[in-house]
Write a protein that holds these residues in place. Structure first.
Motif, PDB file in Angstrom:
ATOM      1  N   PRO A   1       0.805  -1.229   0.000  1.00 60.01           N
ATOM      2  CA  PRO A   1       0.000   0.000   0.000  1.00 60.01           C
ATOM      3  C   PRO A   1       0.839   1.280   0.000  1.00 60.01           C
ATOM      4  N   ASP A   2       2.042   1.238   0.577  1.00 61.33           N
ATOM      5  CA  ASP A   2       2.855   2.461   0.627  1.00 61.33           C
ATOM      6  C   ASP A   2       3.815   2.595  -0.564  1.00 61.33           C
ATOM      7  N   ASP A   3       3.593   1.841  -1.638  1.00 61.12           N
ATOM      8  CA  ASP A   3       4.426   1.984  -2.835  1.00 61.12           C
ATOM      9  C   ASP A   3       4.195   3.312  -3.541  1.00 61.12           C
ATOM     10  N   GLY A   4       3.046   3.899  -3.336  1.00 62.83           N
ATOM     11  CA  GLY A   4       2.737   5.143  -4.030  1.00 62.83           C
ATOM     12  C   GLY A   4       2.487   4.890  -5.500  1.00 62.83           C
ATOM     13  N   TYR A   5       2.960   5.806  -6.332  1.00 63.67           N
ATOM     14  CA  TYR A   5       2.778   5.732  -7.783  1.00 63.67           C
ATOM     15  C   TYR A   5       3.821   4.776  -8.344  1.00 63.67           C
ATOM     16  N   ARG A   6       3.379   3.711  -8.993  1.00 66.78           N
ATOM     17  CA  ARG A   6       4.274   2.647  -9.467  1.00 66.78           C
ATOM     18  C   ARG A   6       4.531   2.784 -10.967  1.00 66.78           C
ATOM     19  N   VAL A   7       5.823   2.923 -11.326  1.00 65.17           N
ATOM     20  CA  VAL A   7       6.223   3.087 -12.727  1.00 65.17           C
ATOM     21  C   VAL A   7       7.140   1.937 -13.121  1.00 65.17           C
ATOM     22  N   TYR A   8       6.702   1.145 -14.088  1.00 65.44           N
ATOM     23  CA  TYR A   8       7.537   0.064 -14.617  1.00 65.44           C
ATOM     24  C   TYR A   8       8.429   0.664 -15.694  1.00 65.44           C
ATOM     25  N   ILE A   9       9.756   0.485 -15.579  1.00 65.54           N
ATOM     26  CA  ILE A   9      10.682   1.214 -16.449  1.00 65.54           C
ATOM     27  C   ILE A   9      11.522   0.319 -17.356  1.00 65.54           C
ATOM     28  N   ASP A  10      11.084  -0.910 -17.594  1.00 63.97           N
ATOM     29  CA  ASP A  10      11.795  -1.793 -18.520  1.00 63.97           C
ATOM     30  C   ASP A  10      11.076  -1.813 -19.866  1.00 63.97           C
ATOM     31  N   ARG A  11      11.820  -2.135 -20.898  1.00 67.58           N
ATOM     32  CA  ARG A  11      11.251  -2.194 -22.244  1.00 67.58           C
ATOM     33  C   ARG A  11      10.408  -3.454 -22.439  1.00 67.58           C
ATOM     34  N   LEU A  12      10.827  -4.561 -21.811  1.00 72.43           N
ATOM     35  CA  LEU A  12      10.162  -5.842 -21.992  1.00 72.43           C
ATOM     36  C   LEU A  12       9.283  -6.182 -20.801  1.00 72.43           C
ATOM     37  N   TRP A  13       8.183  -6.866 -21.053  1.00 76.38           N
ATOM     38  CA  TRP A  13       7.275  -7.301 -19.993  1.00 76.38           C
ATOM     39  C   TRP A  13       8.013  -8.269 -19.073  1.00 76.38           C
ATOM     40  N   PRO A  14       7.790  -8.199 -17.752  1.00 70.16           N
ATOM     41  CA  PRO A  14       8.495  -9.099 -16.829  1.00 70.16           C
ATOM     42  C   PRO A  14       8.059 -10.558 -17.027  1.00 70.16           C
ATOM     43  N   ARG A  15       9.034 -11.378 -17.332  1.00 70.54           N
ATOM     44  CA  ARG A  15       8.769 -12.791 -17.625  1.00 70.54           C
ATOM     45  C   ARG A  15       8.057 -13.472 -16.461  1.00 70.54           C
ATOM     46  N   GLY A  16       6.992 -14.179 -16.789  1.00 65.67           N
ATOM     47  CA  GLY A  16       6.272 -14.959 -15.791  1.00 65.67           C
ATOM     48  C   GLY A  16       5.174 -14.213 -15.055  1.00 65.67           C
ATOM     49  N   LEU A  17       5.059 -12.909 -15.236  1.00 67.96           N
ATOM     50  CA  LEU A  17       3.997 -12.152 -14.566  1.00 67.96           C
ATOM     51  C   LEU A  17       2.832 -11.936 -15.531  1.00 67.96           C
ATOM     52  N   SER A  18       1.636 -11.996 -14.996  1.00 69.67           N
ATOM     53  CA  SER A  18       0.455 -11.784 -15.835  1.00 69.67           C
ATOM     54  C   SER A  18      -0.014 -10.338 -15.708  1.00 69.67           C
ATOM     55  N   HIS A  19      -0.770  -9.926 -16.685  1.00 74.99           N
ATOM     56  CA  HIS A  19      -1.317  -8.561 -16.656  1.00 74.99           C
ATOM     57  C   HIS A  19      -2.328  -8.402 -15.520  1.00 74.99           C
ATOM     58  N   GLU A  20      -2.895  -9.481 -15.057  1.00 76.90           N
ATOM     59  CA  GLU A  20      -3.860  -9.431 -13.961  1.00 76.90           C
ATOM     60  C   GLU A  20      -3.189  -9.283 -12.596  1.00 76.90           C
ATOM     61  N   THR A  21      -1.965  -9.802 -12.463  1.00 77.03           N
ATOM     62  CA  THR A  21      -1.325  -9.792 -11.142  1.00 77.03           C
ATOM     63  C   THR A  21      -0.248  -8.721 -10.980  1.00 77.03           C
ATOM     64  N   PHE A  22       0.294  -8.216 -12.065  1.00 76.14           N
ATOM     65  CA  PHE A  22       1.342  -7.197 -11.973  1.00 76.14           C
ATOM     66  C   PHE A  22       0.684  -5.821 -12.067  1.00 76.14           C
ATOM     67  N   HIS A  23       0.763  -5.079 -10.974  1.00 75.88           N
ATOM     68  CA  HIS A  23       0.099  -3.781 -10.894  1.00 75.88           C
ATOM     69  C   HIS A  23       1.100  -2.636 -11.008  1.00 75.88           C
ATOM     70  N   TYR A  24       0.793  -1.707 -11.880  1.00 70.36           N
ATOM     71  CA  TYR A  24       1.606  -0.508 -12.068  1.00 70.36           C
ATOM     72  C   TYR A  24       0.684   0.605 -12.524  1.00 70.36           C
ATOM     73  N   ASP A  25       1.108   1.827 -12.301  1.00 71.26           N
ATOM     74  CA  ASP A  25       0.312   2.983 -12.726  1.00 71.26           C
ATOM     75  C   ASP A  25       0.729   3.478 -14.107  1.00 71.26           C
ATOM     76  N   SER A  26       1.993   3.231 -14.439  1.00 70.08           N
ATOM     77  CA  SER A  26       2.522   3.692 -15.721  1.00 70.08           C
ATOM     78  C   SER A  26       3.615   2.727 -16.161  1.00 70.08           C
ATOM     79  N   TRP A  27       3.681   2.472 -17.461  1.00 71.59           N
ATOM     80  CA  TRP A  27       4.762   1.653 -18.022  1.00 71.59           C
ATOM     81  C   TRP A  27       5.482   2.521 -19.029  1.00 71.59           C
ATOM     82  N   ASP A  28       6.695   2.901 -18.706  1.00 69.23           N
ATOM     83  CA  ASP A  28       7.452   3.806 -19.561  1.00 69.23           C
ATOM     84  C   ASP A  28       8.589   3.059 -20.244  1.00 69.23           C
ATOM     85  N   LYS A  29       8.284   2.415 -21.361  1.00 64.17           N
ATOM     86  CA  LYS A  29       9.272   1.624 -22.110  1.00 64.17           C
ATOM     87  C   LYS A  29      10.385   2.496 -22.684  1.00 64.17           C
TER      88      LYS A  29
END
Length: 116
Positions: free
Chosen positions: A16-44
């Motif tokens: 809960p205290d992660d705040g605003y979550r930004v995924y900053i890799d170009r490739l999707w994280p292997r093994g994670l689903s779109h339903e379970t991996f939560h982020y506010d922004s994906w900046d490839k």
């Protein structure tokens, strides 16, 4: 307003205290689903160039200082990095998410240093 920026592996549990979550890799994280991996922004676009990433992954421990330098240089001229700064400007807490297994040598460390 003081802003807190932290880094975290994409595979670590969301808190809960992660705040605003930004995924900053170009490739999707292997093994994670779109339903379970939560982020506010994906900046490839702020991820290291493919050339730099592939070069670095050949010898991450020995090439780390040079990777930091080259990636920082890429970010300084990357319009997407300026856009990210504007996007997070009013967020009190930001968590930069990365997928590398190496917690000591990854692109999020460089981005965090430049944003702090």
């Amino acid at each position: 307003m003081k802003q807190t920026i932290q880094i975290k592996r994409a595979y670590d549990p969301e808190l809960p205290d992660d705040g605003y979550r930004v995924y900053i890799d170009r490739l999707w994280p292997r093994g994670l689903s779109h339903e379970t991996f939560h982020y506010d922004s994906w900046d490839k676009q702020i991820a290291p160039s493919t050339e730099l990433r592939e070069w670095f992954h050949q010898n991450p421990e020995t090439e780390w200082p040079e990777f930091e330098k080259r990636y920082a240089e890429e970010l300084q001229v990357n319009p997407a990095f300026d856009a990210l700064k504007k996007e997070i400007a009013n967020k009190p807490k930001v968590t930069l998410l990365y997928s590398s297994h190496d917690r000591e040598h990854n692109n999020a460390i460089v981005v965090e240093k430049l944003l702090s």
